[in-house]
Design a protein around this motif. Structure first.
Motif, PDB file in Angstrom:
ATOM      1  N   VAL A 144       0.833  -1.202   0.000  1.00  0.00           N
ATOM      2  CA  VAL A 144       0.000   0.000   0.000  1.00  0.00           C
ATOM      3  C   VAL A 144       0.867   1.251   0.000  1.00  0.00           C
ATOM      4  CG1 VAL A 144      -1.739   1.310   1.283  1.00  0.00           C
ATOM      5  CG2 VAL A 144      -1.907  -1.177   1.147  1.00  0.00           C
ATOM      6  N   ASP A 149     -10.107  -1.958   0.060  1.00  0.00           N
ATOM      7  CA  ASP A 149      -9.749  -1.305   1.318  1.00  0.00           C
ATOM      8  C   ASP A 149      -8.397  -0.605   1.223  1.00  0.00           C
ATOM      9  OD1 ASP A 149     -12.125  -2.221   2.367  1.00  0.00           O
ATOM     10  OD2 ASP A 149     -11.207  -3.952   3.362  1.00  0.00           O
ATOM     11  N   GLU A 150      -7.428  -1.283   0.594  1.00  0.00           N
ATOM     12  CA  GLU A 150      -6.106  -0.695   0.460  1.00  0.00           C
ATOM     13  C   GLU A 150      -6.146   0.549  -0.424  1.00  0.00           C
ATOM     14  OE1 GLU A 150      -6.829  -3.980  -0.099  1.00  0.00           O
ATOM     15  OE2 GLU A 150      -5.143  -5.248   0.486  1.00  0.00           O
ATOM     16  N   GLU A 207      -8.784   2.442  -1.033  1.00  0.00           N
ATOM     17  CA  GLU A 207      -9.563   3.482  -0.348  1.00  0.00           C
ATOM     18  C   GLU A 207      -8.725   4.153   0.740  1.00  0.00           C
ATOM     19  OE1 GLU A 207     -12.740   5.985   0.091  1.00  0.00           O
ATOM     20  OE2 GLU A 207     -12.405   4.516  -1.493  1.00  0.00           O
ATOM     21  N   HIS A 208      -7.899   3.366   1.411  1.00  0.00           N
ATOM     22  CA  HIS A 208      -7.024   3.915   2.449  1.00  0.00           C
ATOM     23  C   HIS A 208      -6.012   4.890   1.843  1.00  0.00           C
ATOM     24  CE1 HIS A 208      -4.451   4.126   5.979  1.00  0.00           C
ATOM     25  NE2 HIS A 208      -3.423   3.814   5.192  1.00  0.00           N
ATOM     26  N   ARG A 209      -5.422   4.492   0.730  1.00  0.00           N
ATOM     27  CA  ARG A 209      -4.358   5.303   0.123  1.00  0.00           C
ATOM     28  C   ARG A 209      -4.894   6.458  -0.724  1.00  0.00           C
ATOM     29  NH1 ARG A 209       1.250   6.443  -0.018  1.00  0.00           N
ATOM     30  NH2 ARG A 209       1.678   6.838  -2.139  1.00  0.00           N
ATOM     31  N   PRO A 231      -8.554   7.769  -1.225  1.00  0.00           N
ATOM     32  CA  PRO A 231     -10.005   7.732  -0.954  1.00  0.00           C
ATOM     33  C   PRO A 231     -10.837   8.223  -2.145  1.00  0.00           C
ATOM     34  CG  PRO A 231      -8.827   8.739   0.880  1.00  0.00           C
ATOM     35  CD  PRO A 231      -7.833   8.566  -0.232  1.00  0.00           C
TER      36      PRO A 231
END
Length: 114
Positions: free
Chosen positions: A10, A88-89, A91-93, A95
């Motif tokens: 990520v 998820d990865e 979206e975390h990095r 958005p």
């Protein structure tokens, strides 16, 4: 024995590489089909659904580009490849990135007048 194919962490996601991977219409089509599937899915099933009309080596190349950009995770189970979007990865990095790109794809494919 299942094994996960190499993919970036990520922290090493590169926005330029991701956008470049999604710039190709065939890869966007594959990505959209993967994105619509909540569960991991056999890559051959996705290819049947979207019917890109491309050769197997070209489709394999597209999957590799998506994986190496960090967009997907691929698990090899014998000759079968099971793919999932790294939601998820991503979206975390970055958005909202996938929703923005794939959402615009949906709008561009809608018949005119809607």
């Amino acid at each position: 024995m299942p094994r996960t194919l190499p993919e970036p962490s990520v922290d090493s996601f590169d926005l330029t590489v991701i956008l470049s991977a999604l710039a190709d219409p065939g890869r966007r089509t594959l990505m959209r089909a993967l994105y619509e599937s909540v569960d991991p899915i056999d890559c051959a099933v996705v290819v049947e659904r979207v019917d890109l009309g491309l050769s197997n080596p070209t489709i394999s190349h597209h999957y590799r580009v998506l994986r190496e950009a960090g967009l997907t995770r691929t698990v090899a189970e014998g000759r079968k490849r099971v793919v999932r979007v790294r939601r998820d990865e991503m979206e975390h990095r970055f958005p909202g990135l996938l929703q923005a790109i794939l959402g615009s794809l949906e709008r561009s494919e809608a018949p005119s007048g809607e």
